[in-house]
Write a protein that holds these residues in place. Structure first.
Motif, PDB file in Angstrom:
ATOM      1  N   ALA A   9     -17.177  -6.314  -0.854  1.00  0.00           N
ATOM      2  CA  ALA A   9     -16.502  -5.112  -0.355  1.00  0.00           C
ATOM      3  C   ALA A   9     -15.538  -5.524   0.762  1.00  0.00           C
ATOM      4  N   VAL A  10     -14.564  -4.670   1.002  1.00  0.00           N
ATOM      5  CA  VAL A  10     -13.553  -4.951   2.021  1.00  0.00           C
ATOM      6  C   VAL A  10     -13.361  -3.737   2.922  1.00  0.00           C
ATOM      7  N   ARG A  11     -12.802  -3.991   4.099  1.00  0.00           N
ATOM      8  CA  ARG A  11     -12.413  -2.905   5.006  1.00  0.00           C
ATOM      9  C   ARG A  11     -10.931  -3.053   5.279  1.00  0.00           C
ATOM     10  N   ARG A  12     -10.233  -1.936   5.276  1.00  0.00           N
ATOM     11  CA  ARG A  12      -8.787  -1.922   5.508  1.00  0.00           C
ATOM     12  C   ARG A  12      -8.459  -1.114   6.760  1.00  0.00           C
ATOM     13  N   ALA A  53      -5.304   1.205   8.917  1.00  0.00           N
ATOM     14  CA  ALA A  53      -4.433   2.320   8.545  1.00  0.00           C
ATOM     15  C   ALA A  53      -3.200   1.861   7.770  1.00  0.00           C
ATOM     16  N   ASP A  54      -2.794   0.586   7.947  1.00  0.00           N
ATOM     17  CA  ASP A  54      -1.643   0.044   7.218  1.00  0.00           C
ATOM     18  C   ASP A  54      -2.040  -0.544   5.865  1.00  0.00           C
ATOM     19  N   ASP A  55      -3.306  -0.394   5.479  1.00  0.00           N
ATOM     20  CA  ASP A  55      -3.856  -0.898   4.214  1.00  0.00           C
ATOM     21  C   ASP A  55      -4.014  -2.420   4.192  1.00  0.00           C
ATOM     22  N   ASP A  56      -4.029  -3.041   5.386  1.00  0.00           N
ATOM     23  CA  ASP A  56      -4.279  -4.475   5.488  1.00  0.00           C
ATOM     24  C   ASP A  56      -5.782  -4.723   5.443  1.00  0.00           C
ATOM     25  N   LEU A  57      -6.195  -5.815   4.788  1.00  0.00           N
ATOM     26  CA  LEU A  57      -7.606  -6.198   4.805  1.00  0.00           C
ATOM     27  C   LEU A  57      -7.953  -6.715   6.192  1.00  0.00           C
ATOM     28  N   ILE A  58      -9.009  -6.165   6.807  1.00  0.00           N
ATOM     29  CA  ILE A  58      -9.371  -6.589   8.160  1.00  0.00           C
ATOM     30  C   ILE A  58     -10.803  -7.099   8.267  1.00  0.00           C
ATOM     31  N   ALA A  59     -11.633  -6.842   7.247  1.00  0.00           N
ATOM     32  CA  ALA A  59     -13.025  -7.291   7.287  1.00  0.00           C
ATOM     33  C   ALA A  59     -13.566  -7.366   5.860  1.00  0.00           C
ATOM     34  N   PHE A  60     -14.656  -8.121   5.721  1.00  0.00           N
ATOM     35  CA  PHE A  60     -15.227  -8.378   4.403  1.00  0.00           C
ATOM     36  C   PHE A  60     -16.743  -8.310   4.478  1.00  0.00           C
ATOM     37  N   LYS A  61     -17.363  -7.819   3.402  1.00  0.00           N
ATOM     38  CA  LYS A  61     -18.821  -7.781   3.300  1.00  0.00           C
ATOM     39  C   LYS A  61     -19.234  -8.700   2.160  1.00  0.00           C
ATOM     40  N   THR A  62     -20.244  -9.534   2.403  1.00  0.00           N
ATOM     41  CA  THR A  62     -20.694 -10.482   1.382  1.00  0.00           C
ATOM     42  C   THR A  62     -21.907  -9.943   0.644  1.00  0.00           C
ATOM     43  N   ASP A  63     -22.247 -10.627  -0.432  1.00  0.00           N
ATOM     44  CA  ASP A  63     -23.401 -10.207  -1.225  1.00  0.00           C
ATOM     45  C   ASP A  63     -24.717 -10.381  -0.478  1.00  0.00           C
ATOM     46  N   SER A  64     -24.711 -11.111   0.625  1.00  0.00           N
ATOM     47  CA  SER A  64     -25.925 -11.237   1.434  1.00  0.00           C
ATOM     48  C   SER A  64     -25.997 -10.153   2.510  1.00  0.00           C
ATOM     49  N   GLY A  65     -24.939  -9.317   2.592  1.00  0.00           N
ATOM     50  CA  GLY A  65     -24.923  -8.233   3.562  1.00  0.00           C
ATOM     51  C   GLY A  65     -24.173  -8.551   4.847  1.00  0.00           C
ATOM     52  N   ASP A 122     -15.368 -10.460  10.177  1.00  0.00           N
ATOM     53  CA  ASP A 122     -13.997 -10.134  10.558  1.00  0.00           C
ATOM     54  C   ASP A 122     -13.061 -11.107   9.845  1.00  0.00           C
ATOM     55  N   TYR A 123     -11.777 -10.874   9.918  1.00  0.00           N
ATOM     56  CA  TYR A 123     -10.811 -11.664   9.157  1.00  0.00           C
ATOM     57  C   TYR A 123     -10.856 -13.141   9.546  1.00  0.00           C
ATOM     58  N   PRO A 164     -14.509  -2.470  -3.619  1.00  0.00           N
ATOM     59  CA  PRO A 164     -14.721  -1.202  -2.906  1.00  0.00           C
ATOM     60  C   PRO A 164     -14.682  -1.402  -1.400  1.00  0.00           C
ATOM     61  N   SER A 165     -14.525  -0.302  -0.702  1.00  0.00           N
ATOM     62  CA  SER A 165     -14.527  -0.316   0.764  1.00  0.00           C
ATOM     63  C   SER A 165     -15.949  -0.218   1.291  1.00  0.00           C
ATOM     64  N   PHE A 166     -16.138  -0.684   2.514  1.00  0.00           N
ATOM     65  CA  PHE A 166     -17.423  -0.502   3.195  1.00  0.00           C
ATOM     66  C   PHE A 166     -17.174   0.052   4.568  1.00  0.00           C
TER      67      PHE A 166
END
Length: 104
Positions: free
Chosen positions: A38-41, A43-55, A59-60, A102-104
């Motif tokens: 999963a990813v977090r964006r 307001a400008d739709d830039d990717l700023i964070a990521f979630k891994t399968d381990s939870g 941050d970028y 998807p987003s988280f």
């Protein structure tokens, strides 16, 4: 001998690529690398964070460091616009692209 069309040859090439990508993904995950699910964006739709399968939520900058160290599967670090950028591996599989997650 049956001569294949350019389209048929290209379709076979794409199918072989998809199969090989799945094999390589399985091998990469067997090494213990985490998968981004999963990813977090912003307001400008830039990717700023990521979630891994381990939870883990990364941050970028941490994700870049982990990707460089081989701790994240299916992503590459490229140098563009004067900085390092995280991107999906160009493996031919749309469903694992960072832009499709998807987003988280």
């Amino acid at each position: 001998m049956v001569k294949k069309s350019f389209e048929e040859i290209y379709e076979e090439y794409k199918q072989q690529g998809k199969f090989q990508a799945k094999v390589e993904m399985a091998q990469e995950l067997a090494t213990g690398a985490e998968k981004i699910v999963a990813v977090r964006r912003n307001a400008d739709d830039d990717l700023i964070a990521f979630k891994t399968d381990s939870g883990r939520e990364l941050d970028y900058i941490t994700a870049l460091e982990d990707a460089k160290a081989g701790k994240l599967a299916h992503v590459d670090v490229i140098h563009r616009y004067g900085r390092d950028v995280l991107r999906s591996e160009p493996d031919g599989l749309k469903e694992n692209n960072l832009s499709e997650l998807p987003s988280f």
